[in-house]
Motif scaffolding. Structure first.
Motif, PDB file in Angstrom:
ATOM      1  N   THR A 269       0.816  -1.226   0.000  1.00  0.00           N
ATOM      2  CA  THR A 269       0.000   0.000   0.000  1.00  0.00           C
ATOM      3  C   THR A 269       0.847   1.273   0.000  1.00  0.00           C
ATOM      4  O   THR A 269       0.309   2.382   0.021  1.00  0.00           O
ATOM      5  CB  THR A 269      -0.937   0.029   1.228  1.00  0.00           C
ATOM      6  OG1 THR A 269      -0.154  -0.087   2.422  1.00  0.00           O
ATOM      7  CG2 THR A 269      -1.938  -1.118   1.163  1.00  0.00           C
ATOM      8  N   GLY A 270       2.174   1.109   0.002  1.00  0.00           N
ATOM      9  CA  GLY A 270       3.048   2.267  -0.064  1.00  0.00           C
ATOM     10  C   GLY A 270       3.371   2.902   1.278  1.00  0.00           C
ATOM     11  O   GLY A 270       4.025   3.941   1.334  1.00  0.00           O
ATOM     12  N   LYS A 271       2.935   2.287   2.392  1.00  0.00           N
ATOM     13  CA  LYS A 271       3.205   2.867   3.705  1.00  0.00           C
ATOM     14  C   LYS A 271       4.672   2.749   4.111  1.00  0.00           C
ATOM     15  O   LYS A 271       5.118   3.421   5.034  1.00  0.00           O
ATOM     16  CB  LYS A 271       2.307   2.217   4.762  1.00  0.00           C
ATOM     17  CG  LYS A 271       0.840   2.590   4.603  1.00  0.00           C
ATOM     18  CD  LYS A 271      -0.026   1.938   5.657  1.00  0.00           C
ATOM     19  CE  LYS A 271      -1.492   2.341   5.480  1.00  0.00           C
ATOM     20  NZ  LYS A 271      -2.380   1.670   6.464  1.00  0.00           N
ATOM     21  N   LEU A 272       5.407   1.878   3.423  1.00  0.00           N
ATOM     22  CA  LEU A 272       6.843   1.768   3.659  1.00  0.00           C
ATOM     23  C   LEU A 272       7.622   2.766   2.804  1.00  0.00           C
ATOM     24  O   LEU A 272       8.852   2.801   2.855  1.00  0.00           O
ATOM     25  CB  LEU A 272       7.328   0.340   3.356  1.00  0.00           C
ATOM     26  CG  LEU A 272       7.104  -0.694   4.463  1.00  0.00           C
ATOM     27  CD1 LEU A 272       7.476  -2.089   3.978  1.00  0.00           C
ATOM     28  CD2 LEU A 272       7.899  -0.342   5.706  1.00  0.00           C
ATOM     29  N   GLY A 273       6.901   3.525   2.002  1.00  0.00           N
ATOM     30  CA  GLY A 273       7.549   4.476   1.107  1.00  0.00           C
ATOM     31  C   GLY A 273       7.681   3.908  -0.292  1.00  0.00           C
ATOM     32  O   GLY A 273       7.220   2.803  -0.583  1.00  0.00           O
ATOM     33  N   ASN A 274       8.295   4.671  -1.168  1.00  0.00           N
ATOM     34  CA  ASN A 274       8.480   4.241  -2.557  1.00  0.00           C
ATOM     35  C   ASN A 274       9.688   3.312  -2.649  1.00  0.00           C
ATOM     36  O   ASN A 274      10.815   3.722  -2.399  1.00  0.00           O
ATOM     37  CB  ASN A 274       8.679   5.461  -3.462  1.00  0.00           C
ATOM     38  CG  ASN A 274       7.413   6.293  -3.563  1.00  0.00           C
ATOM     39  OD1 ASN A 274       6.967   6.866  -2.588  1.00  0.00           O
ATOM     40  ND2 ASN A 274       6.841   6.352  -4.742  1.00  0.00           N
ATOM     41  N   ILE A 275       9.409   2.072  -3.008  1.00  0.00           N
ATOM     42  CA  ILE A 275      10.447   1.039  -2.994  1.00  0.00           C
ATOM     43  C   ILE A 275      10.459   0.273  -4.298  1.00  0.00           C
ATOM     44  O   ILE A 275       9.410  -0.123  -4.828  1.00  0.00           O
ATOM     45  CB  ILE A 275      10.207   0.057  -1.830  1.00  0.00           C
ATOM     46  CG1 ILE A 275      10.416   0.777  -0.486  1.00  0.00           C
ATOM     47  CG2 ILE A 275      11.117  -1.162  -1.922  1.00  0.00           C
ATOM     48  CD1 ILE A 275      10.003  -0.051   0.715  1.00  0.00           C
ATOM     49  N   THR A 276      11.651   0.047  -4.837  1.00  0.00           N
ATOM     50  CA  THR A 276      11.845  -0.822  -5.988  1.00  0.00           C
ATOM     51  C   THR A 276      12.729  -1.972  -5.530  1.00  0.00           C
ATOM     52  O   THR A 276      13.770  -1.753  -4.905  1.00  0.00           O
ATOM     53  CB  THR A 276      12.515  -0.069  -7.164  1.00  0.00           C
ATOM     54  OG1 THR A 276      11.632   0.993  -7.565  1.00  0.00           O
ATOM     55  CG2 THR A 276      12.755  -0.999  -8.336  1.00  0.00           C
ATOM     56  N   LEU A 277      12.313  -3.196  -5.828  1.00  0.00           N
ATOM     57  CA  LEU A 277      12.957  -4.374  -5.260  1.00  0.00           C
ATOM     58  C   LEU A 277      14.054  -4.981  -6.123  1.00  0.00           C
ATOM     59  O   LEU A 277      14.573  -6.045  -5.795  1.00  0.00           O
ATOM     60  CB  LEU A 277      11.889  -5.448  -4.955  1.00  0.00           C
ATOM     61  CG  LEU A 277      10.910  -5.083  -3.841  1.00  0.00           C
ATOM     62  CD1 LEU A 277       9.786  -6.133  -3.750  1.00  0.00           C
ATOM     63  CD2 LEU A 277      11.635  -4.960  -2.506  1.00  0.00           C
ATOM     64  N   GLU A 278      14.383  -4.333  -7.224  1.00  0.00           N
ATOM     65  CA  GLU A 278      15.532  -4.790  -8.021  1.00  0.00           C
ATOM     66  C   GLU A 278      16.072  -3.615  -8.820  1.00  0.00           C
ATOM     67  O   GLU A 278      15.364  -2.661  -9.122  1.00  0.00           O
ATOM     68  CB  GLU A 278      15.141  -5.949  -8.942  1.00  0.00           C
ATOM     69  CG  GLU A 278      14.123  -5.605 -10.023  1.00  0.00           C
ATOM     70  CD  GLU A 278      13.756  -6.808 -10.877  1.00  0.00           C
ATOM     71  OE1 GLU A 278      14.427  -7.844 -10.784  1.00  0.00           O
ATOM     72  OE2 GLU A 278      12.771  -6.691 -11.639  1.00  0.00           O
TER      73      GLU A 278
END
Length: 282
Positions: A269-278
């Motif tokens: 839901t984006g509560k961890l912030g904007n994240i790209t996993l690779e």
């Protein structure tokens, strides 16, 4: 570890893609901006062969903008048109339509030279399950046509959709490939909700996410859960998050499944912030 998952309807969908490919001028492949390469179906790349293609990086609003820009550059280096979008952003949708018109222009020019009245460009829209195909189709058509859902594999048939007067889309069911040889691909896809949670241990998926964030997004991890990047004991991390967030069971013990549920929900839901996993390097 090899993850295998190939339902019968997906085998049928692959055959249908191969059959219908000759009907379209180009292919619109949807990937998840948080895992742009892992969410590409390598089996479909074989099927598509030399058909012109554009890649649409979905859910850019959940991904790391810097990494998204790098991924777009990566695809362009492969001579593939790429655009990142948020389906709720009208400007993004216009960019998709414009790029689609440009890709279909060559076919239209050929028709004109033959004295044939140009028709709307035709595109096949493909992607793995739960990448956001149905939602994008509904936004492009400006009405609810494709069935949407938050579970993988909602679309089960092919459907033509008009996008204004510019081009027509042939929808196809989401198709996974027979097995994931690289377990990291499985973890990435499970983390973003592309494959069913039951295929992997949810605790293992969350452990993967936490370790990745410790290396690449330590500030966001500490801000959300007060977890420091140098903490190596995953049991200690789960207990800390559980106590902090109230993921407890009777007796006051931490419930690791509840911890896993809340972390994966925060990620999606984006509560961890904007994240790209690779990254392109990985």
């Amino acid at each position: 570890m090899t993850i295998q998952w190939f339902p019968g309807h997906m085998a049928k969908a692959r055959r249908e893609v191969e059959e219908k490919l000759k009907l379209v001028d180009f292919v619109m492949e949807l990937v998840d901006a948080r895992a742009p390469l892992s969410s590409q179906n390598p089996m479909l790349q074989q099927v598509l062969q030399n058909k012109p293609k554009m890649i649409v990086l979905m859910k850019r609003d959940l991904a790391d903008n810097r990494e998204t820009d790098r991924w777009i550059s990566y695809f362009k280096e492969q001579n593939v048109h790429a655009v990142a979008i948020n389906v709720n952003d009208k400007a993004d949708l216009k960019r998709v339509i414009q790029l689609g018109k440009e890709l279909g222009q060559e076919k239209m020019d050929k028709l004109r030279k033959k004295g044939i009245q140009p028709r709307p460009a035709r595109a096949m829209i493909i992607g793995i399950p739960n990448v956001g195909k149905s939602t994008l189709i509904n936004r492009l058509a400006n009405k609810k046509i494709a069935k949407t859902g938050d579970k993988p594999g909602v679309t089960k048939h092919q459907l033509w959709i008009k996008v204004k007067k510019d081009f027509e889309l042939l929808d196809t069911p989401g198709i996974l490939w027979p097995k994931f040889e690289d377990e990291m691909v499985g973890y990435r896809l499970a983390a973003i909700g592309t494959i069913k949670d039951q295929l992997l241990s949810l605790q293992d998926i969350v452990a993967f996410v936490i370790k990745y964030m410790q290396e690449h997004y330590p500030v966001q991890l500490e801000e959300r859960y007060a977890v420091e990047s140098d903490t190596e004991d995953m049991w200690e991390i789960f207990v800390s998050i559980g106590k902090q967030r109230g993921a407890l069971e009777s007796g006051g013990n931490v419930n690791f499944e509840k911890v896993s549920d809340l972390v994966i929900r925060d990620l999606r839901t984006g509560k961890l912030g904007n994240i790209t996993l690779e990254t392109p390097e990985s």
